[in-house]
Design a protein around this motif. Structure first.
Motif, PDB file in Angstrom:
ATOM      1  N   LYS A 123       0.850  -1.187   0.000  1.00  0.00           N
ATOM      2  CA  LYS A 123       0.000   0.000   0.000  1.00  0.00           C
ATOM      3  C   LYS A 123       0.887   1.238   0.000  1.00  0.00           C
ATOM      4  N   VAL A 124       0.672   2.090  -0.998  1.00  0.00           N
ATOM      5  CA  VAL A 124       1.571   3.216  -1.244  1.00  0.00           C
ATOM      6  C   VAL A 124       0.802   4.527  -1.191  1.00  0.00           C
ATOM      7  N   LEU A 125       1.270   5.469  -0.379  1.00  0.00           N
ATOM      8  CA  LEU A 125       0.737   6.834  -0.371  1.00  0.00           C
ATOM      9  C   LEU A 125       1.586   7.670  -1.309  1.00  0.00           C
ATOM     10  N   HIS A 126       0.963   8.235  -2.335  1.00  0.00           N
ATOM     11  CA  HIS A 126       1.676   9.080  -3.295  1.00  0.00           C
ATOM     12  C   HIS A 126       1.484  10.537  -2.890  1.00  0.00           C
ATOM     13  N   ALA A 127       2.577  11.218  -2.593  1.00  0.00           N
ATOM     14  CA  ALA A 127       2.511  12.586  -2.060  1.00  0.00           C
ATOM     15  C   ALA A 127       3.049  13.594  -3.067  1.00  0.00           C
ATOM     16  N   HIS A 128       2.216  14.541  -3.456  1.00  0.00           N
ATOM     17  CA  HIS A 128       2.661  15.638  -4.317  1.00  0.00           C
ATOM     18  C   HIS A 128       3.429  16.689  -3.511  1.00  0.00           C
ATOM     19  N   ASN A 129       3.080  16.806  -2.260  1.00  0.00           N
ATOM     20  CA  ASN A 129       3.715  17.732  -1.320  1.00  0.00           C
ATOM     21  C   ASN A 129       3.656  17.096   0.070  1.00  0.00           C
ATOM     22  N   VAL A 130       4.287  17.729   1.034  1.00  0.00           N
ATOM     23  CA  VAL A 130       3.890  17.516   2.425  1.00  0.00           C
ATOM     24  C   VAL A 130       2.704  18.459   2.608  1.00  0.00           C
ATOM     25  N   GLU A 131       1.507  17.919   2.537  1.00  0.00           N
ATOM     26  CA  GLU A 131       0.327  18.765   2.394  1.00  0.00           C
ATOM     27  C   GLU A 131       0.114  19.705   3.579  1.00  0.00           C
ATOM     28  N   TYR A 132       0.475  19.279   4.757  1.00  0.00           N
ATOM     29  CA  TYR A 132       0.347  20.149   5.929  1.00  0.00           C
ATOM     30  C   TYR A 132       1.206  21.399   5.759  1.00  0.00           C
ATOM     31  N   ASP A 133       2.461  21.211   5.340  1.00  0.00           N
ATOM     32  CA  ASP A 133       3.352  22.348   5.125  1.00  0.00           C
ATOM     33  C   ASP A 133       2.860  23.229   3.980  1.00  0.00           C
ATOM     34  N   HIS A 134       2.418  22.583   2.904  1.00  0.00           N
ATOM     35  CA  HIS A 134       1.943  23.342   1.743  1.00  0.00           C
ATOM     36  C   HIS A 134       0.726  24.180   2.105  1.00  0.00           C
ATOM     37  N   PHE A 135      -0.170  23.626   2.890  1.00  0.00           N
ATOM     38  CA  PHE A 135      -1.376  24.352   3.285  1.00  0.00           C
ATOM     39  C   PHE A 135      -1.021  25.581   4.111  1.00  0.00           C
ATOM     40  N   ARG A 136      -0.089  25.420   5.035  1.00  0.00           N
ATOM     41  CA  ARG A 136       0.303  26.560   5.876  1.00  0.00           C
ATOM     42  C   ARG A 136       1.042  27.627   5.093  1.00  0.00           C
ATOM     43  N   ALA A 137       1.864  27.209   4.122  1.00  0.00           N
ATOM     44  CA  ALA A 137       2.693  28.169   3.400  1.00  0.00           C
ATOM     45  C   ALA A 137       1.974  28.798   2.215  1.00  0.00           C
ATOM     46  N   ALA A 138       1.139  28.029   1.536  1.00  0.00           N
ATOM     47  CA  ALA A 138       0.566  28.523   0.284  1.00  0.00           C
ATOM     48  C   ALA A 138      -0.884  28.118   0.102  1.00  0.00           C
ATOM     49  N   GLY A 139      -1.548  27.796   1.195  1.00  0.00           N
ATOM     50  CA  GLY A 139      -2.936  27.386   1.100  1.00  0.00           C
ATOM     51  C   GLY A 139      -3.878  28.563   0.931  1.00  0.00           C
ATOM     52  N   PRO A 140      -5.159  28.289   0.750  1.00  0.00           N
ATOM     53  CA  PRO A 140      -6.137  29.358   0.556  1.00  0.00           C
ATOM     54  C   PRO A 140      -6.347  30.172   1.832  1.00  0.00           C
ATOM     55  N   ALA A 141      -6.754  31.397   1.659  1.00  0.00           N
ATOM     56  CA  ALA A 141      -7.076  32.254   2.800  1.00  0.00           C
ATOM     57  C   ALA A 141      -8.446  31.849   3.332  1.00  0.00           C
ATOM     58  N   LEU A 142      -8.476  31.210   4.494  1.00  0.00           N
ATOM     59  CA  LEU A 142      -9.710  30.691   5.050  1.00  0.00           C
ATOM     60  C   LEU A 142      -9.953  31.226   6.454  1.00  0.00           C
ATOM     61  N   PHE A 143     -11.203  31.277   6.849  1.00  0.00           N
ATOM     62  CA  PHE A 143     -11.547  31.547   8.230  1.00  0.00           C
ATOM     63  C   PHE A 143     -11.068  30.365   9.073  1.00  0.00           C
ATOM     64  N   ALA A 144     -10.413  30.634  10.208  1.00  0.00           N
ATOM     65  CA  ALA A 144      -9.908  29.598  11.114  1.00  0.00           C
ATOM     66  C   ALA A 144      -8.909  28.684  10.409  1.00  0.00           C
ATOM     67  N   SER A 145      -7.992  29.280   9.677  1.00  0.00           N
ATOM     68  CA  SER A 145      -7.029  28.485   8.898  1.00  0.00           C
ATOM     69  C   SER A 145      -6.156  27.603   9.792  1.00  0.00           C
ATOM     70  N   GLY A 146      -5.835  28.070  11.008  1.00  0.00           N
ATOM     71  CA  GLY A 146      -5.034  27.263  11.917  1.00  0.00           C
ATOM     72  C   GLY A 146      -5.746  25.977  12.315  1.00  0.00           C
ATOM     73  N   PHE A 147      -7.042  26.075  12.533  1.00  0.00           N
ATOM     74  CA  PHE A 147      -7.825  24.889  12.857  1.00  0.00           C
ATOM     75  C   PHE A 147      -7.793  23.899  11.709  1.00  0.00           C
ATOM     76  N   TRP A 148      -7.994  24.407  10.488  1.00  0.00           N
ATOM     77  CA  TRP A 148      -8.006  23.518   9.324  1.00  0.00           C
ATOM     78  C   TRP A 148      -6.631  22.899   9.088  1.00  0.00           C
ATOM     79  N   ALA A 149      -5.568  23.643   9.358  1.00  0.00           N
ATOM     80  CA  ALA A 149      -4.221  23.083   9.213  1.00  0.00           C
ATOM     81  C   ALA A 149      -4.046  21.888  10.154  1.00  0.00           C
ATOM     82  N   GLY A 150      -4.558  21.998  11.375  1.00  0.00           N
ATOM     83  CA  GLY A 150      -4.478  20.891  12.314  1.00  0.00           C
ATOM     84  C   GLY A 150      -5.242  19.675  11.835  1.00  0.00           C
ATOM     85  N   ARG A 151      -6.419  19.902  11.227  1.00  0.00           N
ATOM     86  CA  ARG A 151      -7.201  18.792  10.691  1.00  0.00           C
ATOM     87  C   ARG A 151      -6.445  18.106   9.548  1.00  0.00           C
ATOM     88  N   LEU A 152      -5.805  18.905   8.713  1.00  0.00           N
ATOM     89  CA  LEU A 152      -5.062  18.327   7.597  1.00  0.00           C
ATOM     90  C   LEU A 152      -3.873  17.520   8.099  1.00  0.00           C
TER      91      LEU A 152
END
Length: 406
Positions: A123-152
């Protein structure tokens, strides 16, 4: 060997970075093995449910909620990655789309639930990014972005723990997976981003002149090309290019060519030195018309497919230091400058290998998607061969015939 893939993009035609990586690797894997890929697509997609392209069997299935998640993200309410929760709830449905008992199941993070639902020896996870890091650095501008980063982060951690192997897009990402999620080094392999060797090449005699004439470029004009999809880090890169790079060059005969869905960020802007075109499956005329390819990105994740593509087309590649991450072997072939020095670097009108009449550098050939896919195939074969009962599975580590390589 039977390989099942699962992605939340329609990977053909591959118009932007994520689809280029996915389809490129699957195409390379299919040179040696039987590859069948589930593509979860929006309802509006009007393409065959099943299609065979470059020896890859694509199985498209629609999901209404992907469009809803996209709209919620555009409204800055919720992130797109929440669609992965619905994907997980639908995992049994997605499992049944993929026929046969696979030796390998390789899924992107949004479809990681398939790894739990679909029996496979590896079973292989194919990763385009480290998504948690990508979300924090270049993710969309969202309400409660810190909360969503934790969920990711929790979502990504679960997927990493459930995989036998994580395929990262760079050595830097591989090291980050180990540090962030405590995954053992031997459970992560780096397969870098590359270029489509079936569609990108140096211009043949006369092609460059015809491509430039079609865009109205004169002999004395120097054309800089920026290719990108409509994602935040490309929007930011385009914005800084328009504001801080091009104004100092435009009066000296420089033109900026912008190609891809990132042109939506132009909002109708038109300058005498700007030529824009939406996403296209045929990028070659634009590559042949340009003198330099620009990679002015300063944030994001993984690595930028555009850099390898520029070099494979024989262009001069001009990039920020951040933009060459993941490409240690290619960095010497590029002109590297911080954003504030990029105008100065371009003012010398650097020439690429094609303009100099040089042959393609050996280093770039290793980044062809076909070669990278075969490299991944060899890694999967090695790991399957080390499992208990290796050789019991049909087709394990058995390359396809020479006709599949042609």
């Amino acid at each position: 060997m039977l390989i099942h893939g699962a992605t939340d993009n329609d990977v053909h035609p591959p118009l932007f970075g994520a689809t280029q990586r996915s389809f490129g690797l699957f195409r390379g894997l299919a040179r040696r093995h039987d590859v069948r890929v589930l593509c979860v697509v929006p309802n509006r997609t009007r393409k065959p449910l099943e299609e065979r392209v470059a020896e890859v069997t694509l199985l498209r299935r629609s999901a209404w909620y992907t469009s809803a998640a996209w709209r919620l993200e555009r409204a800055r309410l919720m992130p797109l990655f929440l669609a992965s929760l619905a994907h997980r709830a639908q995992a049994a449905r997605w499992r049944d789309v993929l026929p046969g008992e696979a030796d390998v199941c390789m899924a992107d993070l949004p479809l990681a639930g398939v790894l739990d639902a679909r029996p496979a020896r590896l079973k292989v996870l194919h990763a385009h990014n480290v998504e948690y890091d990508h979300f924090r650095a270049a993710g969309p501008a969202l309400f409660a972005s810190g909360f969503w980063a934790g969920r990711l982060r929790a979502l990504e951690a679960r997927a990493v723990r459930g995989a036998d192997l994580v395929v990262a897009a760079s050595e830097e990402d591989a090291a980050r997976f180990c540090a962030l999620y405590g995954v053992a080094v031997e459970r992560v392999v780096a397969i870098p981003n590359g270029f489509d060797e079936t569609a990108v090449r140096f211009p043949a005699p006369g092609e460059r002149a015809r491509a430039r004439a079609a865009l109205g470029l004169s002999a004395g004009e120097y054309a800089c090309l920026f290719v990108g999809s409509d994602v935040p880090h490309n929007r930011a890169a385009l914005g800084v290019t328009l504001a801080r790079v091009m104004p100092a060059l435009a009066r000296d005969g420089f033109k900026l060519l912008v190609v891809g869905s990132v042109t939506r960020a132009l909002d109708g802007r038109r300058e005498p030195w700007l030529i824009a075109h939406d996403a296209t499956a045929d990028l070659l005329p634009w590559l042949h018309a340009a003198d330099a390819g620009l990679n002015p990105v300063t944030r994001g994740g993984g690595s930028n497919v555009k850099l390898a593509t520029y070099l494979a087309a024989g262009l001069a590649a001009v990039s920020t230091p951040f933009g060459v991450r993941g490409y240690a072997a290619l960095e010497p072939l590029a002109t590297v400058a911080e954003i504030d020095r990029m105008s100065e670097a371009l003012s010398t009108r650097p020439q690429g290998a094609a303009a100099r009449g040089d042959a393609p550098a050996p280093a770039i050939r290793a980044y062809a998607w076909g070669a990278l896919g075969e490299r991944l195939a060899a890694e999967l074969e090695r790991r399957l061969g080390a499992l208990p009962g290796a050789g019991a599975a049909s087709g394990t580590a058995t390359p396809r015939g020479a006709e599949a390589r042609a």
